[in-house]
Design an enzyme around this catalytic site. Sequence first.
Site, PDB file in Angstrom:
ATOM      1  N   THR A   1     -12.648 -14.243  29.916  1.00  0.00           N
ATOM      2  CA  THR A   1     -12.796 -15.292  30.912  1.00  0.00           C
ATOM      3  C   THR A   1     -14.164 -15.162  31.535  1.00  0.00           C
ATOM      4  O   THR A   1     -14.629 -14.049  31.737  1.00  0.00           O
ATOM      5  CB  THR A   1     -11.750 -15.089  32.026  1.00  0.00           C
ATOM      6  OG1 THR A   1     -10.476 -15.394  31.486  1.00  0.00           O
ATOM      7  CG2 THR A   1     -12.005 -15.966  33.228  1.00  0.00           C
TER       8      THR A   1
ATOM      9  N   ARG B   1       1.703 -20.884  27.944  1.00  0.00           N
ATOM     10  CA  ARG B   1       1.453 -19.753  28.856  1.00  0.00           C
ATOM     11  C   ARG B   1       0.186 -20.006  29.688  1.00  0.00           C
ATOM     12  O   ARG B   1      -0.827 -20.463  29.204  1.00  0.00           O
ATOM     13  CB  ARG B   1       1.286 -18.480  28.024  1.00  0.00           C
ATOM     14  CG  ARG B   1       0.941 -17.215  28.836  1.00  0.00           C
ATOM     15  CD  ARG B   1      -0.541 -16.973  28.912  1.00  0.00           C
ATOM     16  NE  ARG B   1      -0.863 -15.721  29.594  1.00  0.00           N
ATOM     17  CZ  ARG B   1      -2.101 -15.385  29.970  1.00  0.00           C
ATOM     18  NH1 ARG B   1      -3.111 -16.184  29.726  1.00  0.00           N
ATOM     19  NH2 ARG B   1      -2.311 -14.245  30.584  1.00  0.00           N
TER      20      ARG B   1
ATOM     21  N   GLY C   1      -2.393 -18.110  32.502  1.00  0.00           N
ATOM     22  CA  GLY C   1      -2.774 -16.823  33.082  1.00  0.00           C
ATOM     23  C   GLY C   1      -3.167 -16.966  34.534  1.00  0.00           C
ATOM     24  O   GLY C   1      -2.734 -17.880  35.242  1.00  0.00           O
ATOM     25  N   ASP C   2      -4.007 -16.064  34.976  1.00  0.00           N
ATOM     26  CA  ASP C   2      -4.478 -16.080  36.362  1.00  0.00           C
ATOM     27  C   ASP C   2      -5.649 -17.044  36.578  1.00  0.00           C
ATOM     28  O   ASP C   2      -5.860 -17.537  37.692  1.00  0.00           O
ATOM     29  CB  ASP C   2      -4.952 -14.677  36.764  1.00  0.00           C
ATOM     30  CG  ASP C   2      -6.044 -14.164  35.829  1.00  0.00           C
ATOM     31  OD1 ASP C   2      -6.008 -14.489  34.624  1.00  0.00           O
ATOM     32  OD2 ASP C   2      -6.948 -13.450  36.295  1.00  0.00           O
TER      33      ASP C   2
ATOM     34  N   THR D   1     -10.805 -11.048  35.678  1.00  0.00           N
ATOM     35  CA  THR D   1     -10.753 -11.183  34.222  1.00  0.00           C
ATOM     36  C   THR D   1      -9.797 -10.126  33.697  1.00  0.00           C
ATOM     37  O   THR D   1      -9.584  -9.099  34.343  1.00  0.00           O
ATOM     38  CB  THR D   1     -12.170 -11.019  33.628  1.00  0.00           C
ATOM     39  OG1 THR D   1     -12.089 -11.106  32.198  1.00  0.00           O
ATOM     40  CG2 THR D   1     -12.805  -9.697  34.005  1.00  0.00           C
ATOM     41  N   GLY D   2      -9.241 -10.389  32.542  1.00  0.00           N
ATOM     42  CA  GLY D   2      -8.299  -9.422  31.973  1.00  0.00           C
ATOM     43  C   GLY D   2      -6.906 -10.016  31.858  1.00  0.00           C
ATOM     44  O   GLY D   2      -6.744 -11.243  31.830  1.00  0.00           O
TER      45      GLY D   2
ATOM     46  N   GLY E   1      -3.959 -11.629  32.773  1.00  0.00           N
ATOM     47  CA  GLY E   1      -3.709 -12.458  33.950  1.00  0.00           C
ATOM     48  C   GLY E   1      -2.386 -12.214  34.636  1.00  0.00           C
ATOM     49  O   GLY E   1      -2.273 -12.365  35.858  1.00  0.00           O
TER      50      GLY E   1
HETATM   51  C1  SD4 Z   1      -5.848 -14.804  31.184  1.00  0.00           C
HETATM   52  N1  SD4 Z   1      -7.394 -13.691  32.620  1.00  0.00           N
HETATM   53  O1  SD4 Z   1      -5.579 -15.849  30.599  1.00  0.00           O
HETATM   54  C2  SD4 Z   1      -7.295 -14.487  31.429  1.00  0.00           C
HETATM   55  C3  SD4 Z   1      -7.882 -13.856  30.226  1.00  0.00           C
HETATM   56  C4  SD4 Z   1      -9.089 -13.030  30.481  1.00  0.00           C
HETATM   57  O2  SD4 Z   1     -10.590 -11.453  29.874  1.00  0.00           O
HETATM   58  O3  SD4 Z   1      -9.652 -13.007  31.494  1.00  0.00           O
HETATM   59  N2  SD4 Z   1      -9.553 -12.243  29.618  1.00  0.00           N
HETATM   60  O4  SD4 Z   1      -4.989 -13.997  31.529  1.00  0.00           O
END
Ligand code: SD4
Length: 344
Positions: A204, A232, A234-235, A255-256, A258
């Site tokens: 992200t 789905r 995410g955050d 990021t990561g 979510g």
């Molecule tokens: C998610 N946070 O869809 C996002 C994905 C992401 O690094 O940030 N990846 O959960």
Amino acid sequence: MLNRRKFIRSTALSAGCIAVGNTAFSMIGQQQIQAQKTEPIIISTWDFGIAANKAGWQILAEGGRALDAIEHAAWVPEADVHNQTVGYGGLPDRDGFVTLDACIMDELGNCGAVLAIQNIKHPISVARKVMEKTPHVMLAGDGALQFALENGFLKENLLTKESEAAWREWLKTAKYSPVMNIENKQYRNSSPQKLPGNQYNHDTIGILAIDAKGNISGGCTTSGMAYKLHGRIGDSPIIGAGLYVDNEVGGATSTGVGEEVVRNVGSFLVVELMRQGYAPEDACKEAVLRIIKKKPEIAKNIQVGFLAINKKGEHGAFAIQKGFSYAVCNARQQDLLIPGKSYY
Ligand code: SD4
């Protein structure tokens, strides 16, 4: 050491302008008035934030609004066909659909978001339209697409040959296992042929900017976790989770994975901690610790990183795992990459 009151008294007789941090204050009699002259800055998650920041900086350097800088910055990874985690060329979900999430928030607390929108290259701009043209904050799926088309956005195929090939490769095992720090160059420079499909997993871009008026805005845009279940979210498009801005305090983005950010309303938490006096990095660390405390077994094997900036333009980041980085751009440096600290 001079406390603030003494400091004001000791300089009260000399009207003029002094710099405190990167904010200028005019001294008039006993009053200290913030002159609204902050040094512009834009920061973004991951190393590809460098290119995004450059585009945003063009707006800020000319005295433009932070919100415009955010949108321009986000366009870069969204349009980058080689970036398989944001916008055009993003990896699809389990069923082969590229579904994009984005949100944007300005200095007045206005915000807009699109969730799981398909076939639109620049979801950040649709999110901005939702914010500016509707009484709503979020539009999802078909409704978001319909709104985008009504507002002049073009319907495009976003699934590139490379991303389709990676998905087909993934289908051979269909194992959903997010890979940490996939956003980093070392992974993105590897050819898709060399890595199994499920090695391209998430990413992200979260962007925060302060303009010359001292106003803060933020944006977040992603194709989300690769090979996720269809539908789905995410955050990233959730205000408070993937992004939050409070013009009195600062902004934060994440990021990561979510799901863990949503559970803790991560970005809101970071901003609220900064309101209590935490430095940006400490606030990000506290939000990471909250995730680890709640789900230690999950946290061990996933990445989540937070990035934050406060009203003074101080910035910091913290992640669960090593490997997180963020890019900074201001008048002195346009391509600074700072490694975020981590718990593990
Ligand atoms: C998610 N946070 O869809 C996002 C994905 C992401 O690094 O940030 N990846 O959960």
